[in-house]
Design an enzyme around this catalytic site. Structure first.
Site, PDB file in Angstrom:
ATOM      1  N   ASP A 244      68.887  21.725  20.419  1.00 40.04           N
ATOM      2  CA  ASP A 244      69.971  22.555  20.988  1.00 40.04           C
ATOM      3  C   ASP A 244      71.327  22.034  20.515  1.00 40.04           C
ATOM      4  OD1 ASP A 244      68.140  24.109  22.509  1.00 40.04           O
ATOM      5  OD2 ASP A 244      69.553  24.225  24.191  1.00 40.04           O
TER       6      ASP A 244
ATOM      7  N   ASP B  74      63.737  18.350  21.891  1.00 41.08           N
ATOM      8  CA  ASP B  74      64.252  19.519  22.621  1.00 41.08           C
ATOM      9  C   ASP B  74      65.774  19.432  22.713  1.00 41.08           C
ATOM     10  OD1 ASP B  74      64.232  21.812  24.336  1.00 41.08           O
ATOM     11  OD2 ASP B  74      64.476  20.463  26.051  1.00 41.08           O
TER      12      ASP B  74
ATOM     13  N   LYS C 287      63.818   5.526  21.401  1.00 36.79           N
ATOM     14  CA  LYS C 287      64.626   4.711  22.320  1.00 36.79           C
ATOM     15  C   LYS C 287      63.896   3.378  22.458  1.00 36.79           C
ATOM     16  CE  LYS C 287      68.080   4.199  25.246  1.00 36.79           C
ATOM     17  NZ  LYS C 287      69.508   4.194  24.849  1.00 36.79           N
TER      18      LYS C 287
ATOM     19  N   ASP D 182      70.410   7.955  21.371  1.00 38.55           N
ATOM     20  CA  ASP D 182      71.804   8.177  21.793  1.00 38.55           C
ATOM     21  C   ASP D 182      72.731   8.137  20.582  1.00 38.55           C
ATOM     22  OD1 ASP D 182      71.043   5.503  21.659  1.00 38.55           O
ATOM     23  OD2 ASP D 182      72.114   4.869  23.456  1.00 38.55           O
TER      24      ASP D 182
ATOM     25  N   TYR E 133      56.484  15.859  28.796  1.00 36.62           N
ATOM     26  CA  TYR E 133      56.129  17.224  29.177  1.00 36.62           C
ATOM     27  C   TYR E 133      54.704  17.332  29.706  1.00 36.62           C
ATOM     28  CZ  TYR E 133      60.204  19.469  27.012  1.00 36.62           C
ATOM     29  OH  TYR E 133      61.469  19.891  26.690  1.00 36.62           O
TER      30      TYR E 133
END
Ligand SMILES: NC(=O)c1ccc[n+]([C@@H]2O[C@H](COP(=O)([O-])OP(=O)(O)OC[C@H]3O[C@@H](n4cnc5c(N)ncnc54)[C@H](O)[C@@H]3O)[C@@H](O)[C@H]2O)c1
Ligand SMILES: CC(C)[C@H](C(=O)O)[C@@H](O)C(=O)O
Ligand SMILES: [Mg+2]
Length: 364
Positions: free
Chosen positions: A251, A247, A191, A223, A141
């Protein structure tokens, strides 16, 4: 207690859910004899339209002079074509960075009366109570460079995923400290099979873990974590992860509870001003229809009372009132079954306020 609360309604359903949450806070002030002084500022598209900037100086000054900030949401199709500096979302990123709000807490608690609203099976939902600790002021970001450029003679674009030791250490410490007050389990999500920044994250998480021998640390690739959250969310206590992974996973986790309209968040740092906002966005598809679920914002206000003002009883009273209203079967459209009558943003807020007043009267 006297506190100044900055309201930043923003765009889309933001003004609707903030107006309703303000009424709940006024009710808390009345019932528990506090003085909350509300000031209002502009952010996002609303601020762009009024001043040309998604985060005007005046808003930042108001933020710095307040005891806490309650934000609705920013963004919408009207500003989608804007240049990067003139996008509503930029205002949100700027206020997080300017106030150093590096720790974003996103609790995911299954509200028992809503078990049927989740798409998951009830046997994996009972006892879900997890906390996502999302790093909020670093990673993709904010990393530089971020730009359009020619790459091998064709249009290209670059974003930069960058973390420093200090940024990783402080968020991982936060996660361990929260885990100590919970079930003492941290899963660090990364990751590390591909990304160098994740390999550094993992090394540092292992180092920090040595200072918390009473807490168990495990690592999970993002993942796999996305799959495990749906397969069996009960396995998680505290999840700590970098900005973008957090983020996306939050959700996703909202669907464990049944709706994005239920998930609150707190963005904290070590200084005094915290920012509290629902996990969801400005929901342009339902803005102005009275269908928005205000509970994520009302529960964010409860987090504000607890974390910024130390008002644990008042925060608990809001959570209990929300549970009670859901147990009564009061539902906005996002959590109502086809057979149930959905009520408006204002009606469900009225029900929360009635439940608060009732509880307060019965405990006197
Ligand atoms: N913190 C924020 O301000 C924030 C967060 C996410 C997205 N956004 C912005 O919001 C805009 C819309 O993004 P999006 O549509 O991808 O995400 P969104 O979260 O706004 O909406 C996704 C879906 O969830 C529903 N929804 C969200 N909140 C709801 C609520 N309280 N009650 C009932 N239904 C709700 C929406 O109607 C929509 O169908 C974009 O500009 C995006 O950048 C802002
Ligand atoms: C609007 C956007 C910049 C924001 C984010 O990605 O942090 C939102 O999605 C959130 O989850 O708070
Ligand atoms: Mg998001």
């Amino acid at each position: 207690m006297e506190k100044q609360i900055l309201l930043l309604p923003g765009d889309g359903i933001g003004p609707e859910i903030i107006a309703e949450t303000k009424r709940v806070l006024e009710e808390i002030a009345r019932l528990y004899h506090h003085t909350f002084q509300f000031v209002e500022g502009r952010i996002g598209g609303d601020a762009i339209d009024a001043t040309g900037s998604p985060l005007p100086e005046e808003t930042l000054d108001l933020a710095k002079g307040s005891d806490a900030i309650l934000l609705g949401a920013v963004g919408g199709p009207k500003w989608d074509g804007n240049a990067p500096e003139k996008r509503p979302e930029k205002g949100l990123l700027q206020i997080r960075k300017a106030l150093g709000l590096y720790a974003n807490l996103r609790p995911v608690r299954v509200l028992k009366p809503l078990m049927g609203a989740s798409t998951l099976k009830e046997e994996v939902l009972a006892d879900v109570d997890l906390l996502i600790v999302r790093e909020l002021t670093g990673g993709l970001y904010f990393g530089e460079p971020r730009e359009r450029r020619q790459i091998n003679g064709e249009d290209g674009a670059v974003d930069t995923l960058l973390y420093t030791r200090g940024e990783i250490e402080r968020i991982v410490h936060q996660a361990f400290q929260f885990a100590r007050t919970r079930k003492k389990r941290v899963v660090s999500v990364d990751k590390a099979n591909v990304l160098e920044s994740s390999r550094l994250w993992r090394e540092i998480a292992d180092e920090v873990a040595r200072e918390y021998p009473d807490v168990t640390l495990s690592h999970m690739l993002v993942d796999n974590a996305a799959m495990q959250l749906i397969r069996d969310p009960r396995q998680f206590d505290v999840i700590v992860t970098e900005n973008l992974f957090g983020d996306i996973l939050s959700d996703e986790a909202s669907m464990i509870t049944g709706s994005l309209g239920l998930l609150p968040s707190a963005s904290m740092n070590t200084s005094k001003v915290g920012l509290f906002e629902p996990v969801h966005g400005s929901a342009p598809d339902i803005a102005g229809t009275g269908a928005a679920n205000p509970l994520a914002t009302i529960l964010s206000a409860a987090m504000m009372l607890q974390y910024s003002f130390g008002l644990a009883d008042e925060a608990k009273a809001i959570e209990v009132a929300v549970d009670r209203v859901l147990a009564q079967g009061v539902r906005t459209k996002d959590i109502a079954k086809a057979s149930e009558n959905a009520v408006s943003t204002t009606a469900i807020t009225n029900a929360v306020m009635e439940a608060l007043a009732l509880k307060s009267a019965s405990s006197r």
